[in-house]
Design a protein around this motif. Structure first.
Motif, mmCIF file in Angstrom:
data_model
loop_
_atom_site.group_PDB
_atom_site.id
_atom_site.type_symbol
_atom_site.label_atom_id
_atom_site.label_comp_id
_atom_site.label_asym_id
_atom_site.label_seq_id
_atom_site.Cartn_x
_atom_site.Cartn_y
_atom_site.Cartn_z
ATOM 1 N N VAL A 5 0.845 -1.207 0.000
ATOM 2 C CA VAL A 5 0.000 0.000 0.000
ATOM 3 C C VAL A 5 0.876 1.252 0.000
ATOM 4 C CG1 VAL A 5 -1.806 1.283 1.222
ATOM 5 C CG2 VAL A 5 -1.874 -1.202 1.202
ATOM 6 N N LEU A 6 1.959 1.229 0.790
ATOM 7 C CA LEU A 6 2.833 2.399 0.903
ATOM 8 C C LEU A 6 3.642 2.642 -0.372
ATOM 9 C CD1 LEU A 6 4.188 1.903 4.549
ATOM 10 C CD2 LEU A 6 2.543 3.634 3.793
ATOM 11 N N ARG A 49 -1.639 5.562 -4.663
ATOM 12 C CA ARG A 49 -0.957 6.674 -3.981
ATOM 13 C C ARG A 49 -1.933 7.740 -3.477
ATOM 14 N NH1 ARG A 49 4.139 8.329 -7.088
ATOM 15 N NH2 ARG A 49 4.656 6.227 -6.408
ATOM 16 N N LEU A 86 -4.071 6.639 -0.690
ATOM 17 C CA LEU A 86 -3.314 6.644 0.564
ATOM 18 C C LEU A 86 -3.244 8.053 1.144
ATOM 19 C CD1 LEU A 86 -1.596 4.924 2.527
ATOM 20 C CD2 LEU A 86 0.405 5.511 1.145
ATOM 21 N N THR A 133 -4.784 9.147 4.758
ATOM 22 C CA THR A 133 -3.945 9.628 5.870
ATOM 23 C C THR A 133 -4.206 11.081 6.239
ATOM 24 O OG1 THR A 133 -2.187 10.014 4.264
ATOM 25 C CG2 THR A 133 -2.047 8.008 5.541
ATOM 26 N N ALA A 160 -4.802 -1.226 4.294
ATOM 27 C CA ALA A 160 -5.093 0.214 4.364
ATOM 28 C C ALA A 160 -5.623 0.583 5.745
ATOM 29 C CB ALA A 160 -6.121 0.583 3.293
#
Length: 491
Positions: A263-264, A270, A273, A277, A406
């Motif tokens: 995921v990172l 992207r 994510l 966050t 996630a």
């Protein structure tokens, strides 16, 4: 969401009630009730120390033990959030919640018997296990709702988790007053109260099916998925939903569930994510905890008697609950983007005004009352936008293979954020006074700009349609997008 839909989906609404009781409700109640028995726990630690070492505990050690009791919830919740990436994949969403409820019941037993056993360590361990229960429960609760709901109800259903957080907070505040369970005799039972919702969910969840998307996409059990959908939605025409799941299953064929590293590192998720966050997991940094902290000072300055403070705090909790409930009816009409983006913007502006008003509070005796109104305004805006949408939006962002990891990232940021804010906030207030709000204003304005300018609307769209919208951001170069569409759809 007309009347026929309401009648047709009654089992879905009942499921959201069962999930809420043992899920996000636990988070709300654990966050709010811990303040009530503080005095009794302090004296219990002192009495236990006297029994063991024949001398009273010094004040700083007692305070340190209390700080650990409060803060260890976040550490346990982080451990639970990390396991939310593996347990629901290995055992399924339903079994993961059943295991989680056993943890909650064990934690409650430790709390109830801590006084009899004369062990404050049992309170520490119980609080850590409660944290684990909350961290795992919150993530799986959201997964369960998102994977069981039709797209037109997905926002409303996932937002019920926020309603239960608000309900938990108010319940904790109410049962914590000394007339109910906040007394010297009752405090172990107050700390153990979360065992009741855990037991209720454990029993009631046995009557509900596993999530249809998990059965279809992860297990390949098409018939089981169809039966679960028919039972929950009470519909026979399920072709569109089954086709959507088939497309997702084909794209994930031969792939294992994604890891946190995937995921990172993956370009194809992207922007999802970033969306997870910045405005969602970082909701701890919007200043809502600072507001609860400052509320007592502002109430005092307005001449509210100490004995009445608790009731005003219940009022704040109730305001948040009403606002979140209202948000649940707006989210599938107004959309996630508007509610969250403009919610953060209004919070930032109102906290700016509050900072100025606190600075000039001595100029007029009326100003503290204006400040009370401003606090209620910020709480209202928070409930209507960021609080609710931060729970609902992550369910829209990721395909099945990516979702558990996630939620690990989301949970980690959320719980470590809560731990850091809890540990450092006192020092920030000491150094900056009322200007501490300006840090939160900056975060709120930044999140608002991010939501309004970058994040596509997810209201009423299927998972694959949402992925297509995000792919336009993930692969901004048109040629790169065309070349990678096939790859990213597979991912």
């Amino acid at each position: 969401m007309g009347h026929p839909s309401s009648k047709k989906h009654w089992r879905l609404y009942l499921m959201s009630l069962v999930l809420g009781i043992g899920g996000s409700f636990q988070y709300g109640i654990q966050v709010s009730l811990i303040a009530s028995p503080a005095v009794h726990v302090h004296s219990f630690v002192n009495d236990t120390w006297m029994l063991r070492y024949s001398s009273p505990v010094d004040e700083s050690t007692n305070q340190l033990i209390w700080s650990f009791i409060v803060a260890v919830l976040s550490v346990g919740a982080w451990a639970g959030a990390i396991h939310s990436g593996s347990l629901p994949v290995m055992y399924g969403r339903k079994k993961a919640l059943l295991i989680n409820n056993i943890v909650g019941i064990v934690a409650a037993m430790l709390m109830v018997f801590s006084r009899t056993a004369k062990s404050f360590e049992m309170i520490l361990l119980g609080r850590f296990l409660y944290g684990y229960n909350v961290g795992l429960g919150l993530s799986v609760h959201l997964m369960y709702l998102g994977e069981s709901s039709p797209k037109e109800l997905r926002g409303f259903m996932t937002l019920t988790s926020s309603i239960f957080i608000g309900l938990g907070k108010v319940t904790g505040q109410i049962i914590g007053i000394k007339e109910i369970m906040g007394s010297e005799e009752m405090w172990p039972y107050l700390l153990g109260i979360s065992g009741v919702p855990a037991l209720l969910q454990f029993v009631m969840l046995l009557f509900f099916p596993e999530t249809p998307r998990y059965l279809y996409i992860d297990k390949g059990d098409i018939e089981g998925s169809r039966k679960a959908l028919q039972w929950l939605w009470q519909e026979d025409n399920l072709k569109m939903e089954l086709d959507d799941m088939q497309r997702e299953r084909e794209s994930a064929q031969g792939q294992k569930a994604k890891t946190v590293k995937d995921v990172l590192m993956s370009r194809c998720v992207r922007w999802q994510l970033f969306t997870l966050t910045i405005p969602c997991a970082g909701v701890q940094f919007c200043g809502i905890n600072a507001l609860y902290f400052y509320a007592f000072d502002i109430f005092r300055e307005s001449g509210v008697p100490e004995g009445q403070m608790h009731y005003l705090v219940i009022g704040i909790g109730a305001t948040e609950l009403v606002a979140i409930t209202l948000c649940s009816f707006l989210i599938d009409r107004a959309g996630r983007k508007k509610l969250m983006g403009f919610g953060y913007l209004l919070m930032g502006v109102t906290m700016c005004i509050l900072t100025v008003m606190i600075s000039i509070k001595d100029l007029s005796p009326q100003i503290p009352y204006v400040n009370i109104a401003l606090i209620f305004c910020v709480i209202c805006i928070y409930g209507l936008g960021p609080s609710g949408v931060s729970m609902a939006l992550p369910a829209d962002l990721f395909l099945q293979a990516w979702r558990p990891s996630a939620y690990v990232i989301s949970g980690t940021i959320n719980w470590l954020g809560m731990f850091l804010v809890g540990m450092l906030f006192g020092y920030i207030v000491e150094g900056l006074g009322q200007f501490c709000f300006l840090i939160f204003v900056a975060y709120s304005i930044f999140s608002a700009a991010f939501m309004i300018y970058f994040v596509p609307e997810t209201k009423g769209k299927t998972m694959t349609e949402i992925m297509d919208d995000f792919n336009k951001l993930n692969y901004k170069n048109r040629n790169s997008y065309i070349e990678n569409t096939e790859v990213s759809t597979k991912l």
